[in-house]
Motif scaffolding. Structure first.
Motif, PDB file in Angstrom:
ATOM      1  N   THR A  54     -14.386   2.477   0.175  1.00 27.73           N
ATOM      2  CA  THR A  54     -12.978   2.878   0.093  1.00 27.73           C
ATOM      3  C   THR A  54     -12.870   4.401   0.049  1.00 27.73           C
ATOM      4  O   THR A  54     -13.564   5.037  -0.740  1.00 27.73           O
ATOM      5  CB  THR A  54     -12.320   2.301  -1.174  1.00 27.73           C
ATOM      6  N   SER A  98      -5.491  -4.875  -8.016  1.00 26.30           N
ATOM      7  CA  SER A  98      -6.123  -3.804  -7.232  1.00 26.30           C
ATOM      8  C   SER A  98      -7.521  -4.208  -6.792  1.00 26.30           C
ATOM      9  O   SER A  98      -7.918  -3.971  -5.649  1.00 26.30           O
ATOM     10  CB  SER A  98      -6.248  -2.517  -8.050  1.00 26.30           C
ATOM     11  N   ALA A  99      -8.280  -4.814  -7.705  1.00 20.82           N
ATOM     12  CA  ALA A  99      -9.645  -5.231  -7.390  1.00 20.82           C
ATOM     13  C   ALA A  99      -9.643  -6.265  -6.265  1.00 20.82           C
ATOM     14  O   ALA A  99     -10.471  -6.210  -5.351  1.00 20.82           O
ATOM     15  CB  ALA A  99     -10.327  -5.791  -8.636  1.00 20.82           C
ATOM     16  N   LEU A 101      -6.848   4.187  -1.619  1.00 24.49           N
ATOM     17  CA  LEU A 101      -6.098   2.933  -1.654  1.00 24.49           C
ATOM     18  C   LEU A 101      -4.835   3.149  -2.479  1.00 24.49           C
ATOM     19  O   LEU A 101      -4.898   3.632  -3.606  1.00 24.49           O
ATOM     20  CB  LEU A 101      -6.954   1.826  -2.286  1.00 24.49           C
ATOM     21  N   LEU A 110     -14.373 -12.278 -11.185  1.00 26.53           N
ATOM     22  CA  LEU A 110     -12.928 -12.542 -11.083  1.00 26.53           C
ATOM     23  C   LEU A 110     -12.637 -13.876 -10.397  1.00 26.53           C
ATOM     24  O   LEU A 110     -11.490 -14.248 -10.243  1.00 26.53           O
ATOM     25  CB  LEU A 110     -12.225 -11.410 -10.330  1.00 26.53           C
ATOM     26  N   GLY A 136      -4.526  -3.848 -12.501  1.00 29.73           N
ATOM     27  CA  GLY A 136      -5.887  -3.466 -12.133  1.00 29.73           C
ATOM     28  C   GLY A 136      -6.653  -4.605 -11.473  1.00 29.73           C
ATOM     29  O   GLY A 136      -7.427  -4.382 -10.537  1.00 29.73           O
ATOM     30  N   ALA A 137      -6.427  -5.825 -11.935  1.00 30.64           N
ATOM     31  CA  ALA A 137      -7.114  -6.989 -11.348  1.00 30.64           C
ATOM     32  C   ALA A 137      -6.583  -7.256  -9.945  1.00 30.64           C
ATOM     33  O   ALA A 137      -7.331  -7.665  -9.051  1.00 30.64           O
ATOM     34  CB  ALA A 137      -6.922  -8.213 -12.241  1.00 30.64           C
ATOM     35  N   ALA A 181     -21.760 -12.815  -3.528  1.00 29.98           N
ATOM     36  CA  ALA A 181     -22.924 -12.099  -4.069  1.00 29.98           C
ATOM     37  C   ALA A 181     -22.511 -10.806  -4.770  1.00 29.98           C
ATOM     38  O   ALA A 181     -23.320 -10.151  -5.410  1.00 29.98           O
ATOM     39  CB  ALA A 181     -23.913 -11.788  -2.953  1.00 29.98           C
ATOM     40  N   ILE A 182     -21.233 -10.443  -4.654  1.00 33.28           N
ATOM     41  CA  ILE A 182     -20.756  -9.238  -5.342  1.00 33.28           C
ATOM     42  C   ILE A 182     -20.431  -9.617  -6.791  1.00 33.28           C
ATOM     43  O   ILE A 182     -19.543 -10.438  -7.026  1.00 33.28           O
ATOM     44  CB  ILE A 182     -19.480  -8.683  -4.649  1.00 33.28           C
ATOM     45  N   PRO A 183     -21.172  -9.054  -7.761  1.00 31.21           N
ATOM     46  CA  PRO A 183     -20.986  -9.501  -9.143  1.00 31.21           C
ATOM     47  C   PRO A 183     -19.541  -9.435  -9.639  1.00 31.21           C
ATOM     48  O   PRO A 183     -19.068 -10.370 -10.282  1.00 31.21           O
ATOM     49  CB  PRO A 183     -21.881  -8.545  -9.935  1.00 31.21           C
ATOM     50  N   HIS A 184     -18.827  -8.352  -9.302  1.00 30.64           N
ATOM     51  CA  HIS A 184     -17.469  -8.250  -9.845  1.00 30.64           C
ATOM     52  C   HIS A 184     -16.516  -9.255  -9.193  1.00 30.64           C
ATOM     53  O   HIS A 184     -15.618  -9.789  -9.853  1.00 30.64           O
ATOM     54  CB  HIS A 184     -16.914  -6.837  -9.713  1.00 30.64           C
ATOM     55  N   SER A 185     -16.707  -9.525  -7.913  1.00 33.15           N
ATOM     56  CA  SER A 185     -15.866 -10.522  -7.239  1.00 33.15           C
ATOM     57  C   SER A 185     -16.100 -11.897  -7.853  1.00 33.15           C
ATOM     58  O   SER A 185     -15.164 -12.684  -8.046  1.00 33.15           O
ATOM     59  CB  SER A 185     -16.188 -10.572  -5.748  1.00 33.15           C
ATOM     60  N   ASP A 233      -8.688  -4.450  -2.982  1.00 34.52           N
ATOM     61  CA  ASP A 233      -9.796  -3.607  -2.515  1.00 34.52           C
ATOM     62  C   ASP A 233     -10.880  -4.460  -1.847  1.00 34.52           C
ATOM     63  O   ASP A 233     -11.372  -4.124  -0.771  1.00 34.52           O
ATOM     64  CB  ASP A 233     -10.367  -2.819  -3.703  1.00 34.52           C
ATOM     65  N   THR A 234     -11.207  -5.580  -2.478  1.00 34.11           N
ATOM     66  CA  THR A 234     -12.219  -6.480  -1.921  1.00 34.11           C
ATOM     67  C   THR A 234     -11.761  -7.048  -0.585  1.00 34.11           C
ATOM     68  O   THR A 234     -12.531  -7.126   0.380  1.00 34.11           O
ATOM     69  CB  THR A 234     -12.493  -7.652  -2.898  1.00 34.11           C
TER      70      THR A 234
END
Lengths: 171, 147
Positions: free
Chosen positions: B84, B61-62, B87, B24, B58-59, B17-21, B65-66
């Motif tokens: 966070t 990192s995302a 990190l 990706l 960066g990807a 449900a997390i749009p950015h997750s 982080d998730t």
């Protein structure tokens, strides 16, 4: 005798073309929608807000990973830009062949530490990087990101980078 | 906690449900108590170096982080969410183009207010990590409730 000064439009065209080549060739920068504003040699990265950047749909807030990525992209572009600047101004780079595949190599990230100061709001975000040390092999870069107010940072980061080998050497 | 499959299912829905997750293509592969494994497929849109086709840091990192966030939320001592604080990612090598990247995170210490995490990411070659991370995350408890 002094060289005659170049017309301002020639200078701007050259600098904008170099920056465009640097930024437009990286798919991930396009994916996040990051743009760069240039004033002389100063760059400001802009991350226009988009729904796909959300990490917490309830608040809503920008994903912490997006913030990290935005800061890292800003640091790498700033560092590459500072490396490119002298060669570009001295006319050592052939602008006709300046496409993503013929640019000088990008620095590689060794480590990157992000400090999350407040949650990223559903607004455009901005970032500027400062190269604190740029040696032959390593560089240290600091980045700050804000949204509505320049003095209220929502994140900052420091990264270390491995410099690309000078042109003409094999790695 | 209820049956582990139901817990994983619930957490999966949460991550998706997390749009950015979702953007990706992240997938929750496993969830423990204070541990999580999340992976994402190779995707040309995430390339950071057009010459080599390597995914941008960066990807990664995302993803890290998730995965750290999911590990915190799966911890029995932290029910109401997390954010966070900091990190740090160390990049060991370029991820091999075309391969899935798998991140594993674990809470190695937790206090009433802060969770400390370690994470690693690897591709098909599980012996050599692509990146490692350490982070501090907030612990948010349900208001008025005991955990």
């Amino acid at each position: 005798m002094r060289k005659p000064l170049e017309p301002v439009q020639v200078v701007k065209t050259r600098r904008d073309a170099a920056l465009r080549a640097l930024v437009s060739g990286v798919p991930y920068i396009q994916f996040l929608g990051i743009e760069f504003d240039r004033r002389g040699d100063e760059l400001t990265a802009v991350l226009p807000f988009d729904d796909k950047l959300i990490g917490n749909p309830l608040l809503p807030a920008i994903h912490g990973g997006v913030t990290a990525a935005f800061l890292e992209v800003t640091a790498i572009i700033e560092l590459s830009w500072s490396l490119l600047w002298e060669d570009m101004e001295a006319g050592r780079i052939d602008l006709a062949t300046l496409d993503p595949l013929h640019l000088p190599r990008l620095p590689k990230t060794i480590d990157f530490t992000v400090d999350y100061l407040r949650s990223g709001l559903p607004r455009d975000a901005y970032a500027r990087a400062r190269v604190n040390r740029s040696g032959r092999r390593y560089a240290s870069v600091h980045v700050e990101a804000w949204q509505d107010n320049r003095t209220r940072l929502f994140a900052q980061a420091t990264g270390h980078f491995l410099m690309p080998p000078p042109p003409g050497t094999d790695d | 906690m209820t049956d582990p499959d139901a817990k994983l299912q619930l957490a999966r829905q949460f991550i998706e449900a997390i749009p950015h997750s979702r953007a990706l293509g992240m997938r929750l592969d496993a969830l423990g108590e204070g541990a999580a494994e999340i992976s994402m497929p190779y995707d040309l849109r995430l390339v950071g170096d057009p010459r080599t086709g390597v995914i941008h840091g960066g990807a990664v990192s995302a993803l890290m982080d998730t995965c750290c966030g999911a590990a915190v939320m799966s911890h029995p001592g932290s029910a109401a969410g997390t954010a966070t604080i900091d990190l740090r990612i160390d990049y060991m090598r370029a991820a091999t183009p075309g391969q899935r990247i798998v991140a594993r995170a674990e809470v190695y210490h937790i206090t009433r207010t802060v969770a400390f995490l370690r994470a690693t990411a690897h591709d098909d070659d599980t012996a050599r990590p692509v990146a490692t991370a350490t982070g501090a995350f907030t612990v948010e408890r349900p208001k008025g409730g005991q955990v």
